[in-house]
Design a protein around this motif. Structure first.
Motif, PDB file in Angstrom:
ATOM      1  N   VAL A   1      12.367  36.024   9.260  1.00 59.07           N
ATOM      2  CA  VAL A   1      12.495  35.260  10.045  1.00 59.07           C
ATOM      3  C   VAL A   1      12.819  33.598   9.685  1.00 59.07           C
ATOM      4  O   VAL A   1      13.382  32.903  10.388  1.00 59.07           O
ATOM      5  CB  VAL A   1      11.133  35.018  11.094  1.00 59.07           C
ATOM      6  N   SER A   2      12.272  33.324   8.481  1.00 59.75           N
ATOM      7  CA  SER A   2      12.660  32.010   7.843  1.00 59.75           C
ATOM      8  C   SER A   2      14.293  31.856   7.693  1.00 59.75           C
ATOM      9  O   SER A   2      14.874  30.724   7.750  1.00 59.75           O
ATOM     10  CB  SER A   2      12.394  31.756   6.605  1.00 59.75           C
ATOM     11  N   GLN A   3      15.206  32.976   7.916  1.00 57.79           N
ATOM     12  CA  GLN A   3      16.636  32.909   7.543  1.00 57.79           C
ATOM     13  C   GLN A   3      17.110  32.596   8.853  1.00 57.79           C
ATOM     14  O   GLN A   3      18.546  32.632   9.289  1.00 57.79           O
ATOM     15  CB  GLN A   3      17.022  34.369   7.012  1.00 57.79           C
ATOM     16  N   MET A   4      16.334  32.830  10.192  1.00 55.86           N
ATOM     17  CA  MET A   4      17.038  32.610  11.383  1.00 55.86           C
ATOM     18  C   MET A   4      17.270  31.087  11.727  1.00 55.86           C
ATOM     19  O   MET A   4      16.392  30.229  11.520  1.00 55.86           O
ATOM     20  CB  MET A   4      16.158  33.235  12.578  1.00 55.86           C
ATOM     21  N   LYS A   5      18.498  30.953  12.308  1.00 54.91           N
ATOM     22  CA  LYS A   5      19.064  29.280  12.307  1.00 54.91           C
ATOM     23  C   LYS A   5      17.814  28.594  13.244  1.00 54.91           C
ATOM     24  O   LYS A   5      17.534  27.581  13.100  1.00 54.91           O
ATOM     25  CB  LYS A   5      20.272  28.982  13.002  1.00 54.91           C
ATOM     26  N   ASP A   6      17.739  29.128  14.612  1.00 56.30           N
ATOM     27  CA  ASP A   6      16.593  28.592  15.465  1.00 56.30           C
ATOM     28  C   ASP A   6      15.196  28.257  14.778  1.00 56.30           C
ATOM     29  O   ASP A   6      14.477  27.308  14.936  1.00 56.30           O
ATOM     30  CB  ASP A   6      16.396  29.418  16.814  1.00 56.30           C
ATOM     31  N   ILE A   7      14.723  29.276  14.016  1.00 60.74           N
ATOM     32  CA  ILE A   7      13.513  29.263  13.415  1.00 60.74           C
ATOM     33  C   ILE A   7      13.460  28.350  12.194  1.00 60.74           C
ATOM     34  O   ILE A   7      12.423  27.523  11.981  1.00 60.74           O
ATOM     35  CB  ILE A   7      13.137  30.611  12.740  1.00 60.74           C
ATOM     36  N   ARG A   8      14.478  28.280  11.634  1.00 64.88           N
ATOM     37  CA  ARG A   8      14.637  27.089  10.402  1.00 64.88           C
ATOM     38  C   ARG A   8      14.487  25.648  11.163  1.00 64.88           C
ATOM     39  O   ARG A   8      13.798  24.959  10.637  1.00 64.88           O
ATOM     40  CB  ARG A   8      15.894  26.985   9.841  1.00 64.88           C
ATOM     41  N   ARG A   9      14.775  25.584  12.294  1.00 64.60           N
ATOM     42  CA  ARG A   9      14.744  24.142  12.845  1.00 64.60           C
ATOM     43  C   ARG A   9      13.262  24.018  13.374  1.00 64.60           C
ATOM     44  O   ARG A   9      12.739  23.105  12.890  1.00 64.60           O
ATOM     45  CB  ARG A   9      15.429  24.182  14.346  1.00 64.60           C
ATOM     46  N   VAL A  10      12.503  25.147  13.818  1.00 65.60           N
ATOM     47  CA  VAL A  10      11.194  25.067  14.008  1.00 65.60           C
ATOM     48  C   VAL A  10      10.422  24.804  12.949  1.00 65.60           C
ATOM     49  O   VAL A  10       9.493  23.890  12.632  1.00 65.60           O
ATOM     50  CB  VAL A  10      10.709  26.319  14.732  1.00 65.60           C
ATOM     51  N   PHE A  11      10.907  25.211  11.786  1.00 65.86           N
ATOM     52  CA  PHE A  11       9.961  25.032  10.373  1.00 65.86           C
ATOM     53  C   PHE A  11      10.236  23.873   9.923  1.00 65.86           C
ATOM     54  O   PHE A  11       9.357  23.244   9.057  1.00 65.86           O
ATOM     55  CB  PHE A  11      10.631  26.122   9.398  1.00 65.86           C
ATOM     56  N   GLU A  12      11.431  23.181  10.308  1.00 67.87           N
ATOM     57  CA  GLU A  12      11.570  21.494   9.967  1.00 67.87           C
ATOM     58  C   GLU A  12      10.617  20.794  10.581  1.00 67.87           C
ATOM     59  O   GLU A  12       9.725  20.056  10.141  1.00 67.87           O
ATOM     60  CB  GLU A  12      13.125  21.222  10.159  1.00 67.87           C
ATOM     61  N   TYR A  13      10.313  21.174  11.953  1.00 69.10           N
ATOM     62  CA  TYR A  13       9.107  20.460  12.769  1.00 69.10           C
ATOM     63  C   TYR A  13       7.850  20.785  11.992  1.00 69.10           C
ATOM     64  O   TYR A  13       6.974  20.103  12.208  1.00 69.10           O
ATOM     65  CB  TYR A  13       9.189  20.856  13.929  1.00 69.10           C
ATOM     66  N   HIS A  14       7.776  21.950  11.419  1.00 67.61           N
ATOM     67  CA  HIS A  14       6.409  22.383  10.987  1.00 67.61           C
ATOM     68  C   HIS A  14       5.953  21.572   9.711  1.00 67.61           C
ATOM     69  O   HIS A  14       4.943  20.796   9.267  1.00 67.61           O
ATOM     70  CB  HIS A  14       6.665  23.895  10.501  1.00 67.61           C
ATOM     71  N   GLY A  15       7.162  21.294   8.938  1.00 65.25           N
ATOM     72  CA  GLY A  15       7.086  20.302   7.699  1.00 65.25           C
ATOM     73  C   GLY A  15       6.690  18.851   8.127  1.00 65.25           C
ATOM     74  O   GLY A  15       5.877  18.442   7.643  1.00 65.25           O
ATOM     75  N   ALA A  16       7.423  18.442   9.356  1.00 66.68           N
ATOM     76  CA  ALA A  16       7.175  17.160   9.807  1.00 66.68           C
ATOM     77  C   ALA A  16       5.631  17.021  10.161  1.00 66.68           C
ATOM     78  O   ALA A  16       4.894  15.935  10.091  1.00 66.68           O
ATOM     79  CB  ALA A  16       8.061  17.007  11.184  1.00 66.68           C
ATOM     80  N   GLU A  17       5.099  18.002  10.752  1.00 62.45           N
ATOM     81  CA  GLU A  17       3.602  17.955  11.259  1.00 62.45           C
ATOM     82  C   GLU A  17       2.699  18.052  10.020  1.00 62.45           C
ATOM     83  O   GLU A  17       1.787  17.241   9.967  1.00 62.45           O
ATOM     84  CB  GLU A  17       3.445  19.264  11.915  1.00 62.45           C
ATOM     85  N   HIS A  18       2.895  18.672   8.923  1.00 61.48           N
ATOM     86  CA  HIS A  18       2.056  18.594   7.719  1.00 61.48           C
ATOM     87  C   HIS A  18       2.184  17.252   6.842  1.00 61.48           C
ATOM     88  O   HIS A  18       1.087  16.607   6.672  1.00 61.48           O
ATOM     89  CB  HIS A  18       2.505  19.760   6.569  1.00 61.48           C
ATOM     90  N   LYS A  19       3.504  16.750   6.927  1.00 65.03           N
ATOM     91  CA  LYS A  19       3.439  15.664   6.323  1.00 65.03           C
ATOM     92  C   LYS A  19       2.868  14.358   6.980  1.00 65.03           C
ATOM     93  O   LYS A  19       2.221  13.360   6.521  1.00 65.03           O
ATOM     94  CB  LYS A  19       5.057  15.156   6.233  1.00 65.03           C
ATOM     95  N   THR A  20       2.926  14.465   8.340  1.00 64.15           N
ATOM     96  CA  THR A  20       2.151  13.517   9.293  1.00 64.15           C
ATOM     97  C   THR A  20       0.771  13.446   9.010  1.00 64.15           C
ATOM     98  O   THR A  20       0.102  12.446   9.026  1.00 64.15           O
ATOM     99  CB  THR A  20       2.533  13.531  10.720  1.00 64.15           C
ATOM    100  N   ILE A  21       0.167  14.809   9.014  1.00 63.97           N
ATOM    101  CA  ILE A  21      -1.246  14.811   8.996  1.00 63.97           C
ATOM    102  C   ILE A  21      -1.557  14.277   7.544  1.00 63.97           C
ATOM    103  O   ILE A  21      -2.763  13.549   7.335  1.00 63.97           O
ATOM    104  CB  ILE A  21      -1.851  16.313   9.095  1.00 63.97           C
TER     105      ILE A  21
END
Length: 321
Positions: free
Chosen positions: A177-197
C-alpha cells in the motif's frame, strides 16, 4: 534530562485525506486543506471525562480505546473526503445513493461509517488471523506426506510457521500500500503528524520551521501498536493447544480482545518507560514507520499544526502521557 523526555503527551493523531486528525485529552480536531488551499478545522469534545470506571480498567480500556479509534478515525476520513468531493458536485447521485437518503436521511453517514468499520475488521481478521492459520494447516498437511511428518505434528512447528506467515503478510501489506500514489500522500501527512507531536513534546513553539527539525518516526504510532498486536498474538496463540482448523480459528478469534487490550498496555508502558529494553522493543515499530510515513512539505505541516493547536489543553499536565 531535556524537555522532550520530560513531557511525553497523550495527544495522538491520524493522517486523513489531505489532512490530519488530532485527539487530545478533551477534544478531537480535524484539519483539512481544501482544493482551493484553505485549511478547514473542525473541533469537537471527545467525552473522555464521561467514561465509567470499568472502562478504565487495564486490558478493558485497551479494547475500548481500539474501538473508539476505529470509529473516530473513520469519521475523520469521511469528513476529509467531503472536501475532496467538492469538485464533483455536478455529478448526479446514483439511484442507490438516492435510496439511502430517502430511507435513512441524516443517519446515512453513521450507517456508512459503522458498516465500513465492520467490513474493515472482518477483512483484517481474515487477512491477518484466519489466512495464516489456514495456510499453516495446509503446510502441515503437505509435511505430513513427507518423511518430516513428525515435525509438522508439533505445536512448535505450528506456532513458528503461523507467526512467520502473519508477520510476512503484515509487512507485505504495508509495503504494497505504501507504493500507491494516493496512500503516499496520506503517509506524508502521517509524517507531519508525528513531527508536530514531537515538536510539542520538546516544548518548542509550533511553527513550520521548528516542526521540520523533528523526525517523522514516533514510538506511540499506530504502526507500532499494530506490530505489538502481531507479536502478542503470536505469543498468546503459541500457548493454545493444537486442535483442528475450525476450533483453532475460533480460539484465535476469542483471544482478539485480549490481544488488543494487552497491546495497548504494552505501548502505553513503552511510551512512559525510559528503560533501555523499551528502546530496543520500540525499534521494530520505528523501522516499520519507514513504510507508513514520508517526509511532509511545509503546507502539510501547517495543516498538522492547525489540528494540534485545536486540542492542546490550557494546562499542559492534562495532556501528559
Amino acid at each position: 534530562m531535556n524537555e522532550k523526555e520530560q513531557h511525553k503527551t497523550s495527544i495522538g493523531g491520524q493522517a486523513i485525506i489531505e489532512g490530519v486528525m488530532m485527539r487530545g485529552p478533551h477534544k478531537t480536531a480535524m484539519a483539512v486543506r481544501k482544493p482551493d488551499g484553505e485549511i478547514v478545522v473542525e473541533c469537537n469534545e471527545n467525552g473522555t471525562k464521561k467514561k465509567k470506571k470499568i472502562l478504565r480498567i487495564p486490558i478493558i480500556r485497551g479494547c475500548v480505546n481500539f474501538v473508539e479509534s476505529l470509529v473516530i478515525g473513520m469519521k475523520a476520513l469521511m469528513f476529509s473526503a467531503e472536501f475532496m468531493d467538492l469538485e464533483d458536485e455536478e455529478e448526479t447521485e446514483s439511484k442507490f445513493d438516492q435510496w439511502l437518503e430517502r430511507k435513512f436521511g441524516d443517519k446515512v453517514k453513521d450507517i456508512v461509517i459503522y458498516v465500513s468499520i465492520v467490513l474493515s475488521i472482518f477483512l483484517s481478521i481474515g487477512m491477518f488471523i484466519l489466512l495464516p492459520t489456514a495456510v499453516t494447516r495446509g503446510i502441515e498437511f503437505l509435511f505430513s506426506l513427507t518423511p518430516a511428518a513428525a515435525i509438522a505434528e508439533t505445536k512448535a512447528f505450528t506456532s513458528i510457521t503461523e507467526g512467520i506467515l502473519r508477520m510476512l503478510i503484515f509487512i507485505g501489506y504495508l509495503a504494497a500500500v505504501s507504493q500507491m500514489k494516493d496512500i503516499r500522500r496520506v503517509f506524508e501527512y502521517h509524517g507531519a503528524e508525528h513531527k508536530t507531536i514531537a515538536c510539542y513534546e520538546s516544548g518548542e513553539e509550533l511553527t513550520v520551521e521548528n516542526v521540520k527539525k523533528y523526525p517523522r518516526f514516533h514510538p506511540r504510532c499506530g504502526t507500532s501498536f499494530l506490530l505489538f498486536v502481531m507479536i502478542i498474538s503470536i505469543i498468546l496463540f503459541a500457548l493454545l493447544p493444537k486442535t483442528g482448523i475450525i476450533l483453532r480459528m475460533l480460539m484465535r478469534l476469542a483471544l482478539l480482545p485480549v490481544v488488543a487490550g494487552l497491546s495497548y498496555e504494552v505501548i502505553k508502558w513503552a511510551g512512559r518507560s525510559k528503560a533501555a529494553c523499551v528502546t530496543w522493543l520500540s525499534k521494530p515499530g520505528l523501522w516499520l514507520q519507514k513504510l507508513t510515513t514520508r517526509e511532509p512539505d511545509e503546507s502539510q505541516i501547517e495543516v498538522a499544526i492547525a489540528s494540534m493547536q485545536a486540542v492542546i489543553p490550557e494546562d499542559r499536565e492534562e495532556a501528559k502521557w
